[in-house]
Design an enzyme around this catalytic site. Structure first.
Site, short mmCIF file in Angstrom:
data_model
loop_
_atom_site.label_atom_id
_atom_site.label_comp_id
_atom_site.label_asym_id
_atom_site.label_seq_id
_atom_site.Cartn_x
_atom_site.Cartn_y
_atom_site.Cartn_z
N HIS A 170 2.71 10.58 -0.47
CA HIS A 170 1.71 9.81 -1.10
C HIS A 170 2.06 9.06 -2.31
O HIS A 170 1.53 9.24 -3.50
CB HIS A 170 0.40 10.84 -1.60
CG HIS A 170 -0.85 10.32 -0.83
ND1 HIS A 170 -1.98 10.74 -1.52
CD2 HIS A 170 -0.95 9.80 0.25
CE1 HIS A 170 -3.00 10.30 -0.58
NE2 HIS A 170 -2.61 9.54 0.35
N HIS A 208 2.49 2.23 8.24
CA HIS A 208 2.22 3.51 7.95
C HIS A 208 1.64 4.15 9.55
O HIS A 208 2.17 5.29 9.72
CB HIS A 208 1.11 3.76 7.16
CG HIS A 208 0.80 4.99 6.59
ND1 HIS A 208 1.50 5.58 5.56
CD2 HIS A 208 -0.19 5.82 7.06
CE1 HIS A 208 1.08 6.73 5.51
NE2 HIS A 208 -0.09 6.86 6.27
#
Ligand SMILES: Nc1ncnc2c1ncn2[C@@H]1O[C@H](COP(=O)(O)OP(=O)(O)O)[C@@H](O)[C@H]1O
Ligand SMILES: [Mg+2]
Lengths: 80, 731, 234, 80
Positions: B92, B46
């Protein structure tokens, strides 16, 4: 130090769409024996106060001033 | 929390044996728990983009109007009149699967911070969503929660949600995609960056207090879901849009002064990534004193504070002489403000807590020796061509089926829950045009905004699909009359350690890059979300594109709504491409064939022609042809408007179902008062164009004589979401 | 007309309201932070929409306790004009300046769409630019717009003609389907007894410009500006 | 016929934005002795069930399935 729990519920006579929706959903889940459902709020807080009676009076004051709208809601205060 | 730091623990933290060896090498000793935590989040997929970086670098990112491309919190483009648009999209996905409402809500909150941290007032939100099979009760719960979460956060902060897209496919059953995009506006010469500077300058923490929220969220977002994902639940964070609204106002108030040296939101990996990145970019050291961090919970450790992903927090380097003024602003807005450290000349991040040094890491190697993988790639085999497909349904029945199917049904149930008008600048709301139009307050100028991707095309041919996603975003902006400027992307893919998945990724990037170059439509920001699999089942490869364009005069924007008395003109050529079309899936029951090719030269040529016609005032309504093809697009124009239409037969040589439902690219339907003039201009420009029929005040009459009431079409189109979500007794 | 827009933390339609007021009155309204306590010289106090205090606990409950409310009560007591829109309406009811309360929408969803409003009377300072019975379009955007009052209050509102607007169909019928949030008697807005305080849920301020799709909301702001201006700006 | 009262609160450690705002508002109203505030929901309903133990088990089942979001919330059931 006391803990106050203020429970705020819509007055009877005020339609409670959330309660109604929950009731329907519970029936949908197979809980056929559930009757009318009402939904309310509970507000819990610590109170720096030694005397339970005073604590209760204060929490009631808070409920009247802010936590409940007495046009539509009733409330109940517990001190633990 | 007296855990022994060793290779086993490093593995638990998501670091491979090689990566842990590198940590030992950099540190010259066994790292502390806090240090290991910092390495593990900074080197997570990430934060480090370790699998994707080599490919992302190949995307075109420059143009004369690009002010800041990828690398900052968000992309920045010049939109004229001394203004800049700042925008980005972010995923998300995993949090939204675990807790749809909060996952989606905090997704919106996070992307807003990426944009206002650069000095922009957010003026629009969009969202690109992918869900599983609507027949699963779980899908319904996720859709409901995600939509409520996006609305709950966006409506409260007062940023209009003006557009987005939704697809359904069983490949997303265990892994929905929630991609949120924010667009903001700033003065061109007042953009705030994150590179820290000024040895000794105070490092200030503002916003909400830190709790034990979402610790290891960044590493979770980088891991595949297994059966134990339920146990990972407590990492869910709760969003507080009210605090976010205060934070926006307070930051913009501070930004109007000269107090800020550098500013960065605390996103994934919170205090760690924000402090490491600010110091790293500025080439300075940073020392943090965690005793000063505002804390919501008691007895938090250094490890927990450094890794907490509590929301609604920012890190700011301020000029020392402006500290008091800055503090007054945040106190006015009832936000926490604390000096938690200062910049140093050591080139190291030093973290102190309770009088001990909990971490002391050299910043350069932390960034430079971050892992970078050239993962093996397997190209996606080309799909054999479809061959002839006979029509057994007829045009009218197919149209009715298509406009009612989940992928084409009206999304009004969704956007009716999003405040799309707050701010008072929304010229074209959701459903009104191919790209939403939001005016700039006090000016004639407007932005055109869209998100696009057709994952089934990308699965069948990742390169063509990648190009198509960019082209469709460009086309949607063009169809309003706006000039496309730049894109943000959200690369949602499955496990990159599988060569066929990495092959999808690489090919999609190739296709996107080619389209960006051909259309002068560079990538200025983006996000990568990998490991989108559940129990080994990958999602469809989904490079979601968020496009931004500019219109000098908002009054020139056209929408899709048809009015009576106009000619319908089709721009672009139609071979009748049924491979991977919705007609093929919904009517013929097949998901195969290659997707429609994208002829980038024709795309540009046709689009430039259409935009010219709109800006010259010759066009009353315009809609691009995408999912479902020509007839669906025309039906959408009638349903959005107040008119019916009578259609002429298509050209000889293309079967009617292929002509009306094929998904050939680069096409637009124009509703014009005078077809002859437009056709002449097209012929002159060498752009293929034909007259399709005309609009009227009645029904939709198909070339085979079938007549369909627009009201009936509309109710069929509206039915899916409302029946599914609001009628009792549905799954 | 000197207008003031009160800004509570979390309010978000303050800018929309300022634009509409400026467009229709020709004067820039004063923005008043909720901690201010002085509204001297103000003709019209506007409480705009948004999510004051996040709508946490109850919409408008915390704003109704803000320092500025004292000044707003004093303004009301002087016979001053007040307009509360959406969250502003909720705040006025929470503060007891208008009767009733706004409950969660009947379908338990946020409702963001255009609605149609019927003007119940055109003889007030707010509605003089409409005709009685006229139907106009307005955006709305709220999660708690379901107007509630006990039967006695409703009877009094009706009897004294204090209902300002009702949710209706395009042709003016107050049907159940036009009443999406479930309000008692389709009530979208009400007046105080002196007709100088108006609270309504929808957002006419977002429809004062043809570019945004129409000017249906403009007569409201034109009307109140004209009524409160010494030198008629219109 | 029994009455069930299900109280649903955010788990400790989970941010409670509403509780936080209520706490600030109470301080603003002069109730300076109020500590941390947490806000939750209370759902009340009738249950056609004679055995209190069974009623409790059922209400707990409802809480797990619908009334509480066990990812972030805990619950408590009382039968009266
Ligand atoms: N999740 C969403 N949120 C808000 N608006 C949406 C969403 N999904 C779709 N829309 C809106 O619905 C309309 C149709 O979307 P879509 O079918 O993707 O259009 P197109 O195929 O022309 O790109 C657009 O106005 C789009 O912005
Ligand atoms: Mg689109």
């Amino acid at each position: 130090m006391m803990k106050a729990v203020v429970t705020v519920m819509l007055k009877t006579g005020v339609l409670d769409p959330q309660g109604k929706a929950i009731g329907q959903a519970l029936h949908g889940l197979g809980f056929g024996n559930v009757g009318e459902v009402r939904m309310g709020k509970v507000i819990e807080f610590e109170l720096a106060e030694a005397d339970p009676a005073k604590a209760k009076a204060q929490a009631e004051d808070m409920a009247r001033k802010l936590l409940a709208n007495t046009v539509i809601e009733g409330f109940k205060v517990e001190i633990i | 929390m007296a855990k022994d730091v060793n290779q086993a623990l490093a593995r638990e933290f998501g670091l491979s044996a090689d990566e842990y060896a590198r940590v030992l090498d950099i540190m010259g000793r066994t790292p502390s728990l806090t240090e290991l935590g910092i390495f593990s989040v900074m080197w997570s997929e990430h934060c480090s983009y370790k699998s994707s970086r080599v490919w992302l670098k190949t995307l075109p990112t420059t143009a004369p109007w690009v002010i800041h491309g990828p690398g900052e919190n968000a992309g920045v483009v010049d939109i004229g009149e001394g203004l800049a648009a700042i925008f980005k999209m972010e995923s998300h996905n995993h949090p939204s699967f675990i807790e749809p409402y909060q996952g989606a809500a905090t997704g919106v909150g996070g992307i807003l911070r990426d944009v206002f941290t650069m000095g922009a007032r957010p003026i629009a939100n969009l969202n690109a969503l992918r869900f599983g099979d609507p027949k699963l009760p779980r899908t319904k719960r996720i859709v409901d929660g995600v939509v409520r979460g996006i609305g709950g956060y966006g409506n409260c902060v007062g940023v209009p949600t003006v557009g987005g897209e939704i697809n359904f496919h069983p490949a997303y059953n265990g892994n929905p995609l929630v991609n949120a995009m924010t667009v903001g506006i700033a003065a061109r010469d007042k953009i705030f960056l994150s590179a820290a500077a000024g040895i000794g300058n105070p490092v200030v923490y503002v916003g909400s207090k830190t709790g034990r929220d979402g610790i290891h969220g960044a590493t979770m977002a980088s891991a595949e879901f297994g059966k134990d994902s339920e146990e990972k639940r407590p990492t869910v964070q709760v969003g507080d849009p009210f605090t976010e609204k205060l934070l926006i106002e307070a930051c913009l108030e501070l930004m109007a002064t000269d107090a800020i040296v550098a500013i960065q939101d605390m996103g994934a990996a919170g205090l760690t990534s924000s402090s490491v990145e600010m110091a790293g970019k500025g080439g300075v050291g940073i020392e943090l004193d965690l005793d000063a961090v505002p804390q919501r919970e008691t007895h938090m450790t250094a490890y927990e504070m450094m890794l907490s992903e509590s929301q609604e927090r920012m890190l700011i380097v301020v000029k020392p002489e402006r500290r008091e003024m800055a503090q007054a602003i945040f106190e006015k807005w009832d936000l926490d403000f604390a000096v938690i450290g200062h910049l140093t000349d050591t080139g190291r991040i030093v973290v102190k807590h309770n009088g001990t040094v909990e971490a002391d890491i050299p910043l350069d190697p932390l960034a430079e020796q971050a892992p970078l993988y050239h993962r093996p790639i397997a190209e996606t085999p080309k799909r054999p061509s479809l061959g002839p497909v006979v029509d057994t349904a007829g045009l009218g029945a197919a149209l009715e089926t298509l406009i009612a199917c989940p992928d084409l049904a009206s999304r009004s149930w969704v956007w009716d829950q999003y405040d799309s008008t707050v701010g008072g600048q929304t010229v074209k709301r959701p459903g009104a045009s191919d790209a939403a139009i939001v005016k700039l307050e006090g000016r004639a100028r407007a932005l055109a905004l869209t998100t696009d991707c057709t994952p089934r095309y990308v699965l069948a041919d990742p390169e063509a699909g990648g190009a198509q996603a960019v082209a469709e975003a460009w086309r949607n902006i063009t169809a309003t009359g706006a000039r496309p400027l730049a894109i943000t992307d959200n690369m949602n893919f499955a496990n990159p350690e599988k060569p066929e998945i990495m092959g999808q990724f690489a090919a999609a990037i190739r296709g996107m890059a080619a389209a960006c170059v051909a259309l002068d439509f560079p990538v200025v920001s983006g996000n990568v979300s990998l490991y989108n699999e559940t129990e080994g089942r990958p999602i469809l490869p989904t490079p979601a594109i968020g496009g931004l364009g500019v219109l000098e005069d908002a009054a020139q924007a056209v929408g899709v709504a048809l009015t009576p008395g106009l000619d319908l003109v089709l721009v672009g050529s139609t071979a009748g491409w049924l491979g991977q079309s919705l007609w093929l899936r919904e009517i013929a029951g097949r998901e195969d064939g290659p997707p429609p090719p994208v002829d980038l030269a024709a795309e540009r040529f046709n689009g430039d022609f259409v935009r010219g016609q709109i800006l010259q005032g010759h066009v009353r309504a315009c809609h691009d042809c995408s999912d479902g093809g020509l007839l669906v697009a025309i039906a959408e124009m009638t349903m959005a408007g107040t008119a019916g239409a009578r259609l002429l037969p298509g050209p000889a040589g293309v079967a009617p179902h292929a002509f009306w439902f094929g998904e050939d690219q680069g096409r637009y339907i124009l509703a014009v008062p005078d077809a002859a003039a437009v056709l002449q201009a097209a012929a002159f420009a060498g752009v293929p164009a034909i007259r399709l029929g005309e609009s009227n005040a009645g029904d939709l009459t198909l070339p085979d004589g079938t007549t369909m009431s627009v009201a009936a079409l509309r109710s069929a189109n509206e039915r899916f979401f409302r029946a599914w979500m609001d009628e009792p007794g549905q799954a | 007309m000197k207008a003031a827009i009160v800004v509570f933390p979390g309010i978000n339609r303050d800018r929309d309201m300022a634009i509409a007021l400026e467009k229709c009155s020709g004067r820039t309204p004063r923005m008043v932070w909720h901690k201010e306590t002085d509204l001297e010289g103000v003709d019209l106090v506007v409480i705009p929409g948004g999510f004051s205090y996040g709508d946490y606990l109850r919409c408008g409950a915390m704003a109704a306790q803000s320092p500025v409310m004292g000044a707003i009560r004093a303004h009301a007591a002087r016979g001053g004009h007040i307009l509360g829109v959406c969250n502003g309406f909720q705040i006025l009811t929470e503060a007891g300046l208008l009767p009733g309360a706004l409950l969660r929408n009947a379908n338990l969803r946020f409702l963001s769409m255009d609605c149609h409003l019927r003007v119940e009377r055109a003889d007030t300072d707010f509605t003089s630019r409409y005709q009685t019975g006229a139907v106009f379009r307005s955006p709305m955007a709220h999660g708690d717009g379901n107007y509630f009052a006990d039967d006695a209050t409703l009877e009094r509102l009706e009897g004294e003609n204090h209902v300002a607007f009702r949710y209706v169909t395009l042709t003016g019928e107050p049907t159940a389907s036009a009443n999406r949030n479930g309000s008692a008697r389709n009530i979208a807005g009400i007046y105080s007894a002196n007709l100088r305080i108006l609270g309504l849920m929808p957002h006419p301020e977002d429809l004062v410009d043809p570019l945004m799709g129409g000017t249906d909301g403009k007569p409201l702001f034109d009307g109140i500006s004209a009524a409160l201006s010494d030198t008629l700006a219109a």
